[in-house]
Design a protein around this motif. Structure first.
Motif, PDB file in Angstrom:
ATOM      1  N   LYS B  50      57.683  63.386  47.338  1.00 42.18           N
ATOM      2  CA  LYS B  50      57.688  62.885  48.715  1.00 42.18           C
ATOM      3  C   LYS B  50      56.631  63.581  49.570  1.00 42.18           C
ATOM      4  N   VAL B  51      56.392  64.836  49.315  1.00 41.92           N
ATOM      5  CA  VAL B  51      55.508  65.583  50.219  1.00 41.92           C
ATOM      6  C   VAL B  51      54.274  66.125  49.509  1.00 41.92           C
ATOM      7  N   ALA B  52      54.522  66.965  48.494  1.00 43.83           N
ATOM      8  CA  ALA B  52      53.422  67.800  47.994  1.00 43.83           C
ATOM      9  C   ALA B  52      52.355  67.007  47.247  1.00 43.83           C
ATOM     10  N   LEU B  53      52.777  66.186  46.275  1.00 40.38           N
ATOM     11  CA  LEU B  53      51.768  65.531  45.440  1.00 40.38           C
ATOM     12  C   LEU B  53      50.919  64.531  46.216  1.00 40.38           C
ATOM     13  N   PRO B  54      51.525  63.662  47.076  1.00 39.29           N
ATOM     14  CA  PRO B  54      50.657  62.774  47.863  1.00 39.29           C
ATOM     15  C   PRO B  54      49.691  63.555  48.734  1.00 39.29           C
ATOM     16  N   ARG B  55      50.186  64.653  49.307  1.00 42.32           N
ATOM     17  CA  ARG B  55      49.339  65.452  50.192  1.00 42.32           C
ATOM     18  C   ARG B  55      48.164  66.048  49.419  1.00 42.32           C
ATOM     19  N   ILE B  56      48.469  66.698  48.278  1.00 43.09           N
ATOM     20  CA  ILE B  56      47.389  67.329  47.502  1.00 43.09           C
ATOM     21  C   ILE B  56      46.441  66.268  46.964  1.00 43.09           C
ATOM     22  N   GLY B  57      47.026  65.149  46.494  1.00 45.58           N
ATOM     23  CA  GLY B  57      46.171  64.069  45.992  1.00 45.58           C
ATOM     24  C   GLY B  57      45.232  63.573  47.077  1.00 45.58           C
ATOM     25  N   ALA B  58      45.781  63.408  48.308  1.00 43.17           N
ATOM     26  CA  ALA B  58      44.953  62.928  49.414  1.00 43.17           C
ATOM     27  C   ALA B  58      43.855  63.934  49.737  1.00 43.17           C
ATOM     28  N   VAL B  59      44.231  65.219  49.759  1.00 40.24           N
ATOM     29  CA  VAL B  59      43.229  66.250  50.079  1.00 40.24           C
ATOM     30  C   VAL B  59      42.117  66.250  49.035  1.00 40.24           C
ATOM     31  N   LEU B  60      42.518  66.168  47.756  1.00 36.68           N
ATOM     32  CA  LEU B  60      41.507  66.187  46.689  1.00 36.68           C
ATOM     33  C   LEU B  60      40.615  64.962  46.765  1.00 36.68           C
ATOM     34  N   ALA B  61      41.241  63.797  47.039  1.00 34.09           N
ATOM     35  CA  ALA B  61      40.450  62.562  47.126  1.00 34.09           C
ATOM     36  C   ALA B  61      39.493  62.640  48.310  1.00 34.09           C
ATOM     37  N   GLU B  62      40.040  63.149  49.436  1.00 37.28           N
ATOM     38  CA  GLU B  62      39.216  63.258  50.644  1.00 37.28           C
ATOM     39  C   GLU B  62      38.038  64.191  50.397  1.00 37.28           C
ATOM     40  N   ARG B  63      38.331  65.287  49.689  1.00 41.02           N
ATOM     41  CA  ARG B  63      37.268  66.259  49.437  1.00 41.02           C
ATOM     42  C   ARG B  63      36.179  65.650  48.553  1.00 41.02           C
ATOM     43  N   SER B  64      36.620  64.982  47.469  1.00 44.44           N
ATOM     44  CA  SER B  64      35.590  64.415  46.582  1.00 44.44           C
ATOM     45  C   SER B  64      34.836  63.313  47.312  1.00 44.44           C
ATOM     46  N   GLY B  65      35.557  62.569  48.214  1.00 45.24           N
ATOM     47  CA  GLY B  65      34.885  61.554  49.017  1.00 45.24           C
ATOM     48  C   GLY B  65      33.846  62.178  49.928  1.00 45.24           C
ATOM     49  N   THR B  66      34.234  63.274  50.586  1.00 44.16           N
ATOM     50  CA  THR B  66      33.304  63.956  51.487  1.00 44.16           C
ATOM     51  C   THR B  66      32.091  64.453  50.729  1.00 44.16           C
ATOM     52  N   ILE B  67      32.354  65.031  49.549  1.00 44.17           N
ATOM     53  CA  ILE B  67      31.236  65.576  48.769  1.00 44.17           C
ATOM     54  C   ILE B  67      30.280  64.455  48.381  1.00 44.17           C
ATOM     55  N   SER B  68      30.843  63.329  47.905  1.00 49.61           N
ATOM     56  CA  SER B  68      29.936  62.252  47.481  1.00 49.61           C
ATOM     57  C   SER B  68      29.228  61.646  48.690  1.00 49.61           C
TER      58      SER B  68
END
Lengths: 251, 182
Positions: B50-68
């Protein structure tokens, strides 16, 4: 703890640390299903640690992660990659279940290394629930995904025809031994390590061997730290391997 | 631990509170452990999903998006810099060509002016020369006429002096013949 027994000699009670007792009230009270026991407490502490690391630690959702967020992300990435590598893309949806098991075992093992603590994962009742849980889940997934062709897991088509029935028997036996080895491995490793530490701690009461004993305790503690991590990893990766067999039963 | 425990609630603990055999195999405690294990696993699972995995997944996706995105932006800027350099070089070449053209035109204009001036000067010089030649010719003609006149007069005078009667026509013919002869 070792203590001078009534007869004056040393007596070791290395298994006393595994006793389950009610947390509140009389230490010798009855343990019912809902009784809050030391087992409850240390399992709850593991859950609290997961919440602290994965909810509080990632609260800032920072682009540049803090230390705790970094650890949470590393654990996430480590297990996620393991699930993806071992089971393939279609196993990724089971990642939360495997991650739950991994984190529970990891934190239980680590918290159990705190002196005077209780180790839930040293109990076969706990590990067997997880081991058989994985076994039944994987078997059901295997039949639901593949139907009867799941049984081809036991039919080694790459072997010579004559050997296949023999191999099938061996494969079936090994398949049903899996949950036992899966759970006994974890409980055995943790029990043995903690019992050995208790025995060494008992010997520390003898002045003559105390320096050696304490040095050995430090070494064993380091080893147990390693074992705590490795056992969690082994449990998780074996779960992935079993899951892979269920998703892709054909050799 | 060695204090008096009046009654033991379990067969797995002796009257001194010590374990009898392996506590892991004590059936009295199984249900309790299994129940709390399932509760703990459910709590961890719910917290994670409910909390942790969506949050971490979003952060990781956002980070890789920002990097690209950043990489793409860097590439874009690089391309713009290259374009700017090309444009600069082109402008430089154009300016150089323009300068050459202007200097060529100027040179041509100067040359035309110069040619015109030279032609005009030549013309003037030619005119002056013609005028001068005309004058010289006139002067020469005058001189010749004068010489003939003088010669006639002198001839008449000489004829008179020697006592003859000057025959004006003969004198003129003789003078003209002689003057022409020179």
């Amino acid at each position: 703890m070792a203590e001078p027994s009534e007869t004056g000699g040393l007596s070791f009670h290395p298994m006393d640390q595994f006793i389950v007792k009610p947390l509140f009230g009389d230490a010798g009270g009855a343990v019912g299903m809902l009784t809050i026991t030391n087992a409850t407490f240390w399992m709850a502490l593991a859950a609290v640690c997961v919440v602290l690391l994965f909810v509080m630690g990632t609260r800032s959702r920072a682009m540049i992660p803090s230390r705790s967020q970094s650890i949470a992300e590393l654990a996430y990435g480590f297990v996620y990659k393991m699930v993806e590598d071992v089971t393939g893309k279609d196993g990724v949806k089971y990642f939360p279940y495997i991650f739950t098991l991994f984190l529970f075992i990891l934190f239980s093992n680590m918290l159990a290394l705190i002196p005077m603590s209780f180790s839930p994962t040293s109990h076969i009742a706990v590990t067997a629930v997880m081991g058989f849980g994985v076994f039944f889940a994987v078997t059901i997934i295997g039949f639901v995904k593949n139907g009867a062709s799941f049984l081809s897991l036991f039919w080694v088509s790459s072997a010579p025809l004559i050997l296949r029935p023999i191999l099938a028997v061996i494969e079936v036996i090994s398949y049903f031994v899996r949950p036992v080895s899966h759970s006994v491995r974890l409980a055995g490793a943790i029990t043995a390590g903690h019992a050995v530490m208790k025995v060494f701690a008992g010997f520390a009461a003898v002045t003559l061997v105390a320096p050696f004993t304490i040095g050995a305790m430090v070494a064993i503690y380091a080893l147990e730290l390693l074992v705590a991590g490795i056992q969690a990893y082994v449990f998780a990766i074996l779960t992935c391997v079993y899951l892979k067999d269920a998703l892709h039963p054909h050799h | 631990m060695a204090d008096v425990v009046t009654e033991t609630a379990s067969a797995c603990v002796n009257e001194l509170g010590h374990a009898v055999g392996m506590p892991q195999l004590c059936g009295d405690w199984f249900l309790n452990q299994i129940f709390w294990l399932l509760v703990t696993l459910a709590v961890i699972y719910l917290v994670l999903t409910k909390v942790a995995l969506p949050r971490i997944g979003a952060v990781l996706a956002e980070r890789s998006g920002t990097i690209s995105n950043d990489l793409a932006a860097a590439e874009d800027l690089n391309r713009q810099a290259a374009e700017a350099e090309t444009a600069y070089n082109q402008a430089l070449a154009e300016a150089r060509a323009e300068a050459q053209r202007i200097s060529g035109e100027t040179r041509a204009a100067i040359k035309a002016d110069l040619d015109a001036a030279i032609a005009k000067a030549d013309e003037e010089i030619a005119a002056k020369t013609a005028e001068s030649e005309a004058q010289i010719a006139e002067i020469q003609a005058n001189a010749a006429t004068s010489v003939a006149q003088v010669a006639r007069d002198i001839a008449a005078d000489i004829v008179t002096a020697v006592g003859g009667t000057p025959d004006q026509a003969a004198i003129d013919a003789a003078v003209d013949t002689r003057v022409k002869g020179n």
